[in-house]
Design an enzyme around this catalytic site. Structure first.
Site, short mmCIF file in Angstrom:
data_model
loop_
_atom_site.label_atom_id
_atom_site.label_comp_id
_atom_site.label_asym_id
_atom_site.label_seq_id
_atom_site.Cartn_x
_atom_site.Cartn_y
_atom_site.Cartn_z
N LYS A 1 0.85 -1.20 0.00
CA LYS A 1 0.00 0.00 0.00
C LYS A 1 0.88 1.25 0.00
CE LYS A 1 -0.24 -0.40 5.04
NZ LYS A 1 -1.03 -0.92 6.18
N ARG B 1 -9.95 -0.14 16.10
CA ARG B 1 -9.87 0.75 14.95
C ARG B 1 -10.86 0.26 13.90
NH1 ARG B 1 -4.27 1.20 11.58
NH2 ARG B 1 -4.86 -0.97 11.19
N TYR C 1 15.05 30.10 8.25
CA TYR C 1 13.80 30.73 8.70
C TYR C 1 13.70 30.72 10.22
CZ TYR C 1 11.76 30.59 3.99
OH TYR C 1 11.49 30.77 2.66
N MET D 1 11.06 24.57 2.19
CA MET D 1 10.29 23.75 1.26
C MET D 1 11.19 22.93 0.34
SD MET D 1 7.35 24.86 -1.48
CE MET D 1 6.22 25.56 -0.30
C1 LIG Z 1 -0.15 -1.96 6.75
C2 LIG Z 1 -0.72 -3.21 7.33
C3 LIG Z 1 0.08 -4.34 7.55
C4 LIG Z 1 1.59 -4.34 7.33
O1 LIG Z 1 2.20 -3.93 8.52
P1 LIG Z 1 3.81 -3.93 8.66
O2 LIG Z 1 4.02 -3.47 10.04
O3 LIG Z 1 4.31 -2.95 7.64
O4 LIG Z 1 4.26 -5.31 8.40
C5 LIG Z 1 -0.51 -5.49 8.00
N1 LIG Z 1 -1.84 -5.54 8.25
C6 LIG Z 1 -2.64 -4.47 8.08
C7 LIG Z 1 -4.09 -4.58 8.39
C8 LIG Z 1 -2.11 -3.26 7.62
O5 LIG Z 1 -2.91 -2.21 7.46
#
Ligand SMILES: *Cc1c(COP(=O)(O)O)cnc(C)c1O
Length: 367
Positions: A40, A136, A264, A312
């Site tokens: 992802k 969650r 800055y 930036m």
């Molecule tokens: C992103 C995610 C993972 C991967 O987690 P890592 O710590 O990067 O291995 C696994 N399960 C779910 C539900 C996630 O959202």
């Protein structure tokens, strides 16, 4: 970029051999379990398509957060199953999932209802999420039985994999790990044969919050490990190889007299006559704006430190103690010489965030 020209030297080098090496290690850790490669957020900033290609063969399927990320992989020609970790946002996605063999997580009643009401030509493999304590996403354990029965009775559903997610897997002896583990595996044990299940992320795989040896058929969901980061370590201690190296050139050098301020807000003031290098990378590239003076940077074989507020497009670095430095020299913001976890610690973040926030204007160079 117009004309396909790339002049900017600031870049993120992605080491595809490191990705492969880490995927092989993940494969070894997973033992007899199945492996989901989590790619992802554009493969945690590394480029989802390139990561998918590099780890192909060491993972059994891919996982992304939502359908658009999955469709990019289908467009690039990947045919493996892809899990959607947030599931679907609307019923309109379900026929697309069926068509492209995308496997949505079902974490809410409305997602469940949408599937039960859908009319699909091909039934879906779905992942039913249980909230065992992270609070969650997911059905409470006492709601899971009914949700599962409804899905298993539904002609639109080909299979149901039970899943949950740990809140503290990177803390080896956290009390919640055991509670989440027991709540989940009690649910799984309610039917025999045990259903397909998935609980382990990278931290759970490495810390053995779950005993993968006794969990044949378990689906491990590994993300951060693929990119060379051990989520529970604050240094690069494991045999994992960092896959990303962020580089930026020195574009200006100046002497600053003791007492003068840099950048800055004049937040950094020279305590001695100092030499300041300006690097062509800033918060628009994903370098964290809140990085404090003192944040480590690697330059010409030595560690130097950030001096002053991140701009930036630029940062300023105290190079007074460097043996030699020239215009055009390239600094490593993180990579093999400077583990991203060290930068993350200095800026009060985590490796995940630094990696996935490297912005689109930083070209990725694959090797
Ligand atoms: C992103 C995610 C993972 C991967 O987690 P890592 O710590 O990067 O291995 C696994 N399960 C779910 C539900 C996630 O959202």
């Amino acid at each position: 970029m117009s004309n396909g020209l790339h002049f900017r030297p600031t870049r993120a080098e992605i080491d595809t051999h490191a990705l492969q090496h880490n995927a092989r290690l993940a494969r070894q850790h997973a033992g007899d379990c199945h492996l989901l490669g989590v790619i992802k957020a554009n493969g945690y900033g590394h480029g989802a398509v390139e990561v998918a290609r590099a780890i192909n063969g060491n993972v059994d399927a891919y996982a992304v957060a939502f359908i658009d990320e999955a469709l990019r992989l289908r467009d690039a020609g990947f045919v493996q199953p892809i899990v959607l970790l947030e599931g679907c946002f609307s019923a309109a996605e379900l026929p697309v999932c069926a068509h492209y063999n995308l496997q949505p997580v079902v974490h809410s009643q409305s997602q469940l209802d949408a599937i039960l009401q859908a009319r699909l030509v091909t039934p879906l493999a779905v992942w039913l999420k249980t909230d065992t304590g992270m609070h969650r996403l997911g059905f409470a354990p006492n709601e899971v039985r009914q949700a599962r029965a409804a899905l298993e009775a539904c002609p639109q559903v080909a299979s149901v994999t039970l899943m949950t997610h740990f809140a503290n897997a990177e803390v080896e002896d956290h009390a919640l790990n055991q509670r989440q583990h027991d709540a989940f595996f009690d649910l799984c044990a309610e039917t025999s044969p045990t259903p397909a299940v998935s609980a382990a992320n990278t931290a759970a795989m490495l810390s053995r919050a779950i005993d993968l040896k006794t969990e044949q058929g378990h689906w491990c969901r590994t993300g951060i490990m693929l990119y060379g980061v051990d989520p529970s370590a604050h240094t690069q201690t494991t045999e994992l190889l960092p896959a990303m190296r962020v580089l930026a050139p020195v574009i200006a050098l100046r002497d600053v007299a003791a007492g003068e301020a840099v950048g800055y807000g004049s937040t950094w003031r020279a305590q001695r006559d100092s030499r300041i290098a300006t690097l062509a990378i800033g918060y628009a590239d994903g370098y964290p704006r809140h990085a404090p003076s003192g944040t480590p940077i690697w330059l010409n074989g030595q560690q130097v430190s950030l001096a002053g507020t991140v701009s930036m497009d630029m940062i300023t670095v105290d190079v007074t103690d460097l043996a030699h430095v020239d215009l055009g020299d390239e600094a490593e913001l993180w990579g093999p010489n400077l583990p991203v976890c060290r930068v993350a610690e200095a800026v009060g973040s985590i490796s995940y965030e630094l990696l996935c926030r490297v912005s689109e204007r930083v070209p990725r160079h694959y090797k």
